[in-house]
Design a protein around this motif. Structure first.
Motif, PDB file in Angstrom:
ATOM      1  N   GLY A 116       0.781  -1.223   0.000  1.00 48.31           N
ATOM      2  CA  GLY A 116       0.000   0.000   0.000  1.00 48.31           C
ATOM      3  C   GLY A 116       0.817   1.280   0.000  1.00 48.31           C
ATOM      4  N   LYS A 117       1.936   1.282  -0.725  1.00 48.94           N
ATOM      5  CA  LYS A 117       2.783   2.466  -0.816  1.00 48.94           C
ATOM      6  C   LYS A 117       3.084   2.751  -2.287  1.00 48.94           C
ATOM      7  CE  LYS A 117       3.228   2.284   3.708  1.00 48.94           C
ATOM      8  NZ  LYS A 117       2.058   1.433   3.945  1.00 48.94           N
ATOM      9  N   PHE A 131       8.343   4.479   3.599  1.00 49.02           N
ATOM     10  CA  PHE A 131       7.254   3.505   3.683  1.00 49.02           C
ATOM     11  C   PHE A 131       6.883   3.213   5.135  1.00 49.02           C
ATOM     12  CE2 PHE A 131       8.673   1.451  -0.595  1.00 49.02           C
ATOM     13  CZ  PHE A 131       8.135   2.523  -1.278  1.00 49.02           C
ATOM     14  N   LEU A 133       4.936   6.195   6.572  1.00 52.09           N
ATOM     15  CA  LEU A 133       3.593   6.389   6.012  1.00 52.09           C
ATOM     16  C   LEU A 133       2.526   5.639   6.798  1.00 52.09           C
ATOM     17  CD1 LEU A 133       4.318   6.337   2.179  1.00 52.09           C
ATOM     18  CD2 LEU A 133       3.309   8.226   3.469  1.00 52.09           C
ATOM     19  N   ASP A 134       2.908   4.589   7.481  1.00 50.28           N
ATOM     20  CA  ASP A 134       1.945   3.873   8.323  1.00 50.28           C
ATOM     21  C   ASP A 134       1.479   4.714   9.505  1.00 50.28           C
ATOM     22  OD1 ASP A 134       1.883   1.581   6.788  1.00 50.28           O
ATOM     23  OD2 ASP A 134       3.535   0.622   7.875  1.00 50.28           O
ATOM     24  N   LYS A 149       1.753  12.927   3.149  1.00 47.71           N
ATOM     25  CA  LYS A 149       2.787  12.385   2.280  1.00 47.71           C
ATOM     26  C   LYS A 149       4.160  12.609   2.901  1.00 47.71           C
ATOM     27  CE  LYS A 149      -0.002  14.136  -1.607  1.00 47.71           C
ATOM     28  NZ  LYS A 149      -0.791  12.943  -1.887  1.00 47.71           N
ATOM     29  N   GLU A 174       3.496   8.332  -0.972  1.00 42.47           N
ATOM     30  CA  GLU A 174       2.227   8.353  -0.243  1.00 42.47           C
ATOM     31  C   GLU A 174       1.672   6.947  -0.068  1.00 42.47           C
ATOM     32  OE1 GLU A 174      -0.631  10.598  -2.488  1.00 42.47           O
ATOM     33  OE2 GLU A 174      -1.004   8.960  -3.901  1.00 42.47           O
ATOM     34  N   ASN A 175       0.668   6.834   0.782  1.00 41.69           N
ATOM     35  CA  ASN A 175      -0.082   5.588   0.907  1.00 41.69           C
ATOM     36  C   ASN A 175      -0.940   5.377  -0.331  1.00 41.69           C
ATOM     37  OD1 ASN A 175       0.599   4.506   3.561  1.00 41.69           O
ATOM     38  ND2 ASN A 175      -0.383   6.341   4.379  1.00 41.69           N
ATOM     39  N   SER A 176      -1.208   4.106  -0.644  1.00 41.14           N
ATOM     40  CA  SER A 176      -1.984   3.768  -1.838  1.00 41.14           C
ATOM     41  C   SER A 176      -3.009   2.700  -1.498  1.00 41.14           C
ATOM     42  CB  SER A 176      -1.040   3.258  -2.934  1.00 41.14           C
ATOM     43  OG  SER A 176      -1.750   2.690  -4.010  1.00 41.14           O
ATOM     44  N   ASN A 215      -2.659  -2.677  -2.908  1.00 43.27           N
ATOM     45  CA  ASN A 215      -1.883  -3.432  -1.932  1.00 43.27           C
ATOM     46  C   ASN A 215      -0.886  -4.397  -2.560  1.00 43.27           C
ATOM     47  OD1 ASN A 215      -2.703  -2.374   0.529  1.00 43.27           O
ATOM     48  ND2 ASN A 215      -4.576  -3.598   0.530  1.00 43.27           N
TER      49      ASN A 215
END
Length: 356
Positions: free
Chosen positions: A7-8, A132, A135-136, A142, A176-178, A181
């Protein structure tokens, strides 16, 4: 270290270059070797020109210039940034850190997390790992990943082994997160017992700079440098790359379930064309998928080499579509690593010059 991230994604990449270009042909008289002998290196090593920062320029100059550009152009807003990570070998000062300078000069909120990491050739892979992980904990914000060095200021112009290779550059990558997955495979190795293969002996606390460390000396091979200058043991690093990187790549392909045919591009650190050609041959990689032209156009920009290679060679492609990429870096530390990641459909991808 071996792990997976989920998810990144990389959103945008900006490359920032010094405006000064220095040509290999104009530098041959700096060296204590016959010109004809020196010129043979041009074809073998891929030398042509490199970007050199001004003596007064620092990484924060390039970083602030680039970040202000992406804010002014609407790539991001200040409020969207949760963290600034700077990966460099060239701090402006011991204190304060470059990320703190960026936070102040770019007007980011006081809750923006600022981190500086000391790493060279593997800096982009290390910076992505840290991005990464952060980002969690960033919510919807971002991370700005800055990779930059001004190593040319630490290289002797009379050293034919090192000076033609070096180039200065800074890249800013927005991460950013995405919702996608798809897994990102990551592997990193370190062998500090061979760290002296790439070293600046003087200038920090172990050996502070002094009039003695600034004395230029013939190193016994016709190259002149002082203890304040960076030096790479070329044969040592070459043997390290040939010995350690191919089995790491083989292991990564096995562990991840990836295969060479499934990779669109191999975006590798750029030490020089000769070393990359030999690595591709040893590892069985298709050279048409592995750009090797960074040193001849910009020099080796240390940790910024992978994102700069992407911007320079694949800008239009990465704006249009997603590419499955194998990223790999190897060098100072000594360290070596690999990542499999999709990069593409970027919001922005650009290469600019600065006044620095």
């Amino acid at each position: 270290m071996q792990t997976l991230f989920l998810g990144k994604r990389i959103v945008s990449i900006l490359g920032v270059l010094p405006e000064k270009e220095s040509f290999f042909d104009d530098e041959v008289d700096n060296y204590s070797f016959p010109v004809k002998q020196t010129m043979r290196l041009k074809k073998v090593m891929g030398f042509n020109k490199h970007r050199i920062s001004k003596d007064t320029s620092t990484v924060s100059d390039f970083a602030v210039y680039g970040i202000n550009h992406i804010i002014d152009e609407g790539w991001i807003t200040r409020e969207e940034i949760g963290a600034v990570i700077v990966v460099t070998l060239c701090p402006d000062h011991f204190v304060p850190h470059i990320s703190n300078i960026i936070q102040a000069e770019c007007g980011f909120n006081s809750d923006t997390l600022c981190i500086d990491l000391a790493q060279g050739c593997c800096g982009f892979l290390l910076g992505l790992m840290e991005s990464f992980l952060l980002l969690d904990h960033m919510g919807g914000k971002k991370v700005l990943l800055v990779n930059g060095d001004v190593v040319s200021q630490k290289v002797s112009k009379q050293d034919r082994n090192d000076y033609p290779l070096i180039g200065d550059a800074t890249t800013i990558t927005v991460v950013e997160n995405s919702n996608d997955n798809k897994s990102i495979y990551y592997e990193m190795h370190t062998d500090g017992t061979r760290g002296n293969a790439l070293k600046i002996p003087a200038g920090a606390f172990r050996m502070p700079s002094s009039s003695e460390t600034a004395v230029m000396k013939d190193q016994g091979d016709g190259n002149f440098r002082c203890l304040d200058n960076i030096h790479m043991d070329g044969s040592g690093v070459f043997n390290f790359v040939q010995t350690e990187v191919p089995p790491m790549l083989e292991h990564a392909f096995q562990e991840s379930g990836e295969n060479v045919d499934g990779i669109d591009y191999f975006l590798f650190h750029q030490p020089n064309k000769f070393m990359l050609q030999k690595l591709a041959e040893k590892a069985g990689l298709p050279t048409e998928k592995l750009p090797m032209n960074l040193v001849e156009n910009f020099g080796n920009p240390s940790g910024a080499s992978i994102p700069l290679t992407a911007v320079y060679n694949l800008k239009d492609i990465l704006l249009e579509r997603s590419c499955h990429c194998c990223l790999s870096a190897f060098g100072s530390g000594l360290a070596w690593g690999v990542m499999f990641i999709d990069i593409g459909r970027l919001a922005h991808c650009e290469l600019i010059e600065s006044e620095f």
